[in-house]
Design an enzyme around this catalytic site. Structure first.
Site, PDB file in Angstrom:
ATOM      1  N   ARG A   1       1.046  -1.201  -0.014  1.00  9.49           N
ATOM      2  CA  ARG A   1      -0.328   0.377   0.016  1.00  9.49           C
ATOM      3  C   ARG A   1       0.284   1.362  -0.009  1.00  9.49           C
ATOM      4  O   ARG A   1       1.936   1.604   0.631  1.00  9.49           O
ATOM      5  CB  ARG A   1      -0.614   0.144   0.945  1.00  9.49           C
ATOM      6  CG  ARG A   1      -2.054   1.351   1.184  1.00  9.49           C
ATOM      7  CD  ARG A   1      -2.756   1.255   2.913  1.00  9.49           C
ATOM      8  NE  ARG A   1      -3.214   2.387   2.452  1.00  9.49           N
ATOM      9  CZ  ARG A   1      -3.435   3.695   3.442  1.00  9.49           C
ATOM     10  NH1 ARG A   1      -2.836   2.784   5.174  1.00  9.49           N
ATOM     11  NH2 ARG A   1      -3.553   4.638   3.508  1.00  9.49           N
TER      12      ARG A   1
ATOM     13  N   HIS B   1      -2.397  10.587   0.093  1.00  8.44           N
ATOM     14  CA  HIS B   1      -2.420  10.820   1.750  1.00  8.44           C
ATOM     15  C   HIS B   1      -1.445  11.659   2.247  1.00  8.44           C
ATOM     16  O   HIS B   1      -0.533  12.155   2.386  1.00  8.44           O
ATOM     17  CB  HIS B   1      -1.283   9.473   1.654  1.00  8.44           C
ATOM     18  CG  HIS B   1      -1.034   8.935   2.463  1.00  8.44           C
ATOM     19  ND1 HIS B   1      -1.340   7.547   2.876  1.00  8.44           N
ATOM     20  CD2 HIS B   1      -0.618   9.668   4.611  1.00  8.44           C
ATOM     21  CE1 HIS B   1      -0.965   7.274   4.601  1.00  8.44           C
ATOM     22  NE2 HIS B   1      -0.853   8.491   4.940  1.00  8.44           N
TER      23      HIS B   1
ATOM     24  N   GLU C   1      -7.587   9.047   5.583  1.00  3.74           N
ATOM     25  CA  GLU C   1      -7.895   9.515   7.118  1.00  3.74           C
ATOM     26  C   GLU C   1      -8.903  10.851   6.908  1.00  3.74           C
ATOM     27  O   GLU C   1      -7.896  11.854   7.783  1.00  3.74           O
ATOM     28  CB  GLU C   1      -6.540   9.071   7.921  1.00  3.74           C
ATOM     29  CG  GLU C   1      -6.046   7.988   8.058  1.00  3.74           C
ATOM     30  CD  GLU C   1      -5.105   7.669   9.538  1.00  3.74           C
ATOM     31  OE1 GLU C   1      -4.693   8.738   9.772  1.00  3.74           O
ATOM     32  OE2 GLU C   1      -4.918   7.085   9.849  1.00  3.74           O
TER      33      GLU C   1
ATOM     34  N   ASN D   1      -7.661   1.826   9.772  1.00  2.00           N
ATOM     35  CA  ASN D   1      -5.929   1.951  10.501  1.00  2.00           C
ATOM     36  C   ASN D   1      -6.507   1.832  11.745  1.00  2.00           C
ATOM     37  O   ASN D   1      -6.617   3.106  12.812  1.00  2.00           O
ATOM     38  CB  ASN D   1      -5.231   3.440  10.404  1.00  2.00           C
ATOM     39  CG  ASN D   1      -5.038   3.620   8.166  1.00  2.00           C
ATOM     40  OD1 ASN D   1      -5.020   2.935   7.826  1.00  2.00           O
ATOM     41  ND2 ASN D   1      -4.680   4.711   8.102  1.00  2.00           N
TER      42      ASN D   1
ATOM     43  N   TYR E   1      -4.313   1.454  15.525  1.00  3.41           N
ATOM     44  CA  TYR E   1      -3.346   1.690  15.803  1.00  3.41           C
ATOM     45  C   TYR E   1      -3.640   0.891  17.959  1.00  3.41           C
ATOM     46  O   TYR E   1      -2.728   0.606  18.479  1.00  3.41           O
ATOM     47  CB  TYR E   1      -2.245   2.556  15.969  1.00  3.41           C
ATOM     48  CG  TYR E   1      -1.622   2.826  14.657  1.00  3.41           C
ATOM     49  CD1 TYR E   1      -0.250   2.418  14.372  1.00  3.41           C
ATOM     50  CD2 TYR E   1      -2.793   3.476  14.244  1.00  3.41           C
ATOM     51  CE1 TYR E   1       0.444   2.648  13.166  1.00  3.41           C
ATOM     52  CE2 TYR E   1      -1.659   3.720  12.111  1.00  3.41           C
ATOM     53  CZ  TYR E   1      -0.661   3.125  12.245  1.00  3.41           C
ATOM     54  OH  TYR E   1      -0.051   3.095  10.459  1.00  3.41           O
TER      55      TYR E   1
ATOM     56  N   GLU F   1      -3.632  -0.001   8.383  1.00  2.00           N
ATOM     57  CA  GLU F   1      -2.537   0.259   8.535  1.00  2.00           C
ATOM     58  C   GLU F   1      -2.360   0.016   9.992  1.00  2.00           C
ATOM     59  O   GLU F   1      -3.778  -0.587  10.642  1.00  2.00           O
ATOM     60  CB  GLU F   1      -2.218   1.532   9.063  1.00  2.00           C
ATOM     61  CG  GLU F   1      -1.883   2.555   7.528  1.00  2.00           C
ATOM     62  CD  GLU F   1      -2.053   3.858   7.762  1.00  2.00           C
ATOM     63  OE1 GLU F   1      -1.402   4.439   8.754  1.00  2.00           O
ATOM     64  OE2 GLU F   1      -1.926   4.736   6.644  1.00  2.00           O
TER      65      GLU F   1
HETATM   66  C1  BGC Z   1      -1.314   7.070   8.854  1.00  2.00           C
HETATM   67  C2  BGC Z   1       0.337   7.785   8.563  1.00  2.00           C
HETATM   68  C3  BGC Z   1       1.406   7.671   9.928  1.00  2.00           C
HETATM   69  C4  BGC Z   1       1.096   6.013  10.395  1.00  2.00           C
HETATM   70  C5  BGC Z   1       1.443   6.819  12.226  1.00  2.00           C
HETATM   71  C6  BGC Z   1      -1.520   7.015  10.360  1.00  2.00           C
HETATM   72  O1  BGC Z   1      -2.495   8.185  11.104  1.00  2.00           O
HETATM   73  O2  BGC Z   1      -1.653   7.570   7.506  1.00  2.00           O
HETATM   74  O3  BGC Z   1       0.378   8.616   7.350  1.00  2.00           O
HETATM   75  O4  BGC Z   1       2.613   7.918  10.111  1.00  2.00           O
HETATM   76  O5  BGC Z   1      -0.792   6.465  11.152  1.00  2.00           O
HETATM   77  O6  BGC Z   1       1.537   7.451  13.103  1.00  2.00           O
END
Ligand code: BGC
Length: 508
Positions: free
Chosen positions: A117, A137, A183, A323, A325, A397
């Site tokens: 990607r 992006h 995003e 995405n 985290y 992500e």
């Molecule tokens: C974004 C990336 C960023 C990653 C880590 C996402 O919000 O798409 O560009 O590097 O998170 O923060």
């Protein structure tokens, strides 16, 4: 600008990548092992797409080469170096991927990933021209900012469609998965509420920007980005999809919000946080309008779609990009005291925090709001599955950031056991969601290699590969070896004991 100015570089990247990009639609049914064993490749369907992700500004460099125009990020980091990482970093050189892309494609092949990607830099494709829009992006031609204020102006929608069409027309025979915008929810928040991404607009109490209105501009920006997506998707569906056969999706930044206490108010606050983030991003392209709850809170400040726009927006995505985290706590502000910036309608009157009674929700990482909370993956996927009737999803992500502390030895960075534990645990959590019926079709590690991490500069490393900032050598970290082995379905014999034990650590 003529299409023949499109650099050879992109043709190579797309051509080379299309050989590793495989459709994943009809994989075998998943076979899930007991979670006592570390997660392995065959725990996922055979057609499931495993990949790694990057974006143009974060890795390409070559910011003035081959006729590329300046982008919003080029100008932002040159004029406000203090906002672009502790050392006044920027993406001028980044990972020099523009020159080293063949090496990087070799890295991908050696990892064994099936998908890559990346984003196409709008300013590289359509440099000095009338405002054009792209599949994008973060970075776009600064000219659009200077001319009319970019995403604050509806003109940006049509310029976006023009760039998107340029991409469909030229690369659509090889690209089968298009993400229109990465995003939009995070861009709205970071660029127009907090003012820490270009164009750096905000108002008190969010920051000391020269101009902006943190309470309403994020709503306008999101509206324009969503409509830009809807128009580009309509064009693709009508004119390109029938002959090119690809699919089009939208990606949002997806925290999982958990109530900080069991109280009714905090549970409602967490629900509201989900709606003001996930619902804000995906209700319009799936249901055709903003969530009712947002209308109740914002009233007329929330922009309205016309009937025609609602019809266009509805079902305008083939897949949802998540995405993800971290999970994070949500606390109600309607009935208890919060910081001034949380106690606002733009936030849904919700404060978010990683800490409850002095205990963090998960291990910290080097990103301020990201904690290691593997259960969040299953929770977010289930939330999206339920809210959107199991629309196909990709985890676009997911990744772990370790600090780039000055005196840490390279060996220590390369020995990134924590990153392996992170991916193992998040994948196990994802596998559990899939086993319970979630239609998730792929997973992308952020990131293929260490890169320019926006406001954090190069001080934060997300990569499977270490990038030496002097020589630009890419060195596989232990996590790259792990991912490589995982994709071949190898057991983890040569990895540290702690990795074998991750299932216990996370109690999966
Ligand atoms: C974004 C990336 C960023 C990653 C880590 C996402 O919000 O798409 O560009 O590097 O998170 O923060």
């Amino acid at each position: 600008m003529e299409v023949n100015s499109i650099p050879i570089y992109l043709f190579f990247v797309i051509f080379s990548c299309s050989t590793i990009l495989e459709a994943s639609i009809n994989g075998d049914e998943p076979r899930f092992s007991q979670q006592q064993q570390p997660i392995i490749r065959s725990d996922f369907p055979s057609g499931f797409l495993f990949g790694a992700a990057t974006s143009a500004y974060q890795i390409e460099g070559a910011y003035l080469e081959d006729g590329k125009s300046l982008t919003n990020w080029d100008c932002f980091c040159h004029s406000k170096p203090e906002e672009c990482g502790e050392n006044g970093d920027n993406g001028d050189v980044a990972d020099d991927h523009y020159h080293l892309f063949m090496k990087d494609i070799e890295l991908m092949h050696s990892l064994g990933i099936k998908a890559y990607r990346f984003s196409i830099s709008w300013a590289r494709i359509l440099p000095r021209i009338e405002p054009f829009v792209t599949i994008h992006h973060e970075d776009f031609p600064q000219e659009l900012e200077d001319k009319y204020g970019s995403w604050l102006d509806p003109q940006m929608q049509d310029d976006f469609v023009h760039f998107a069409e340029t991409c469909f027309k030229n690369f659509g025979d090889r690209v089968k998965y298009w993400i229109t915008i990465n995003e939009p929810n995070l861009v709205s928040e970071f660029a127009y509420e907090k003012g820490v991404y270009p164009p750096g607009r905000c108002s008190q109490p969010f920051g000391n920007c020269l101009a902006g209105n943190s309470d309403v501009e994020p709503l306008f920006v999101m509206h324009n980005m969503l409509l830009a997506h809807g128009k580009a998707a309509k064009l693709y569906r009508e004119q390109y999809q029938p002959k090119q056969g690809g699919s089009v999706g939208l990606v949002a930044h997806c925290f999982m919000y958990e109530p900080i206490t069991d109280s009714e108010l905090d549970r409602k606050a967490a629900e509201r946080a989900m709606i003001f983030n996930i619902g804000w991003s995906f209700d319009p392209p799936i249901f055709g309008d903003y969530p009712q709850e947002m209308r109740e809170y914002h009233g007329n400040e929330l922009p309205r779609f016309t009937q025609e726009e609602k019809d266009m927006m509805k079902n305008s995505i083939d897949f949802i990009g998540i995405n993800h985290y971290s999970a994070i706590y949500a606390k109600d502000c309607t009935n208890s005291s919060c910081s001034e910036s949380a106690n606002r309608v733009i936030k849904g009157f919700v404060e978010i925090t990683g800490e409850r009674d002095g205990v963090l929700i998960g291990d910290p990482t080097s990103m301020p709001r990201f904690f290691v909370v593997p259960r969040g993956m299953e929770e977010i996927v289930n939330y999206v599955k339920t809210r959107y009737n199991n629309t196909p999803m990709f985890v676009t992500e997911n990744g772990y950031s370790s600090p780039n502390v000055q005196d840490v030895q390279v060996e220590e960075i390369l020995n990134d056991v924590k990153r392996i534990e992170f991916h193992q645990a998040y994948l196990a959590s994802l596998a559990s969601a899939i086993t319970n019926g979630a239609d998730v079709r792929g997973y992308f590690v952020w990131s293929l290699m260490d890169n320019y991490e926006w406001a954090q500069g190069y001080n934060v490393r997300f990569g499977l590969h270490y990038v030496d900032r002097q020589t630009f050598d890419r060195i596989p970290k232990l996590s790259a070896r792990w991912y490589q082995g995982f994709l071949k379905n190898n057991s983890l014999i040569d990895l540290p004991e702690s990795v074998h034990q991750q299932a216990d650590i996370y109690n999966l």
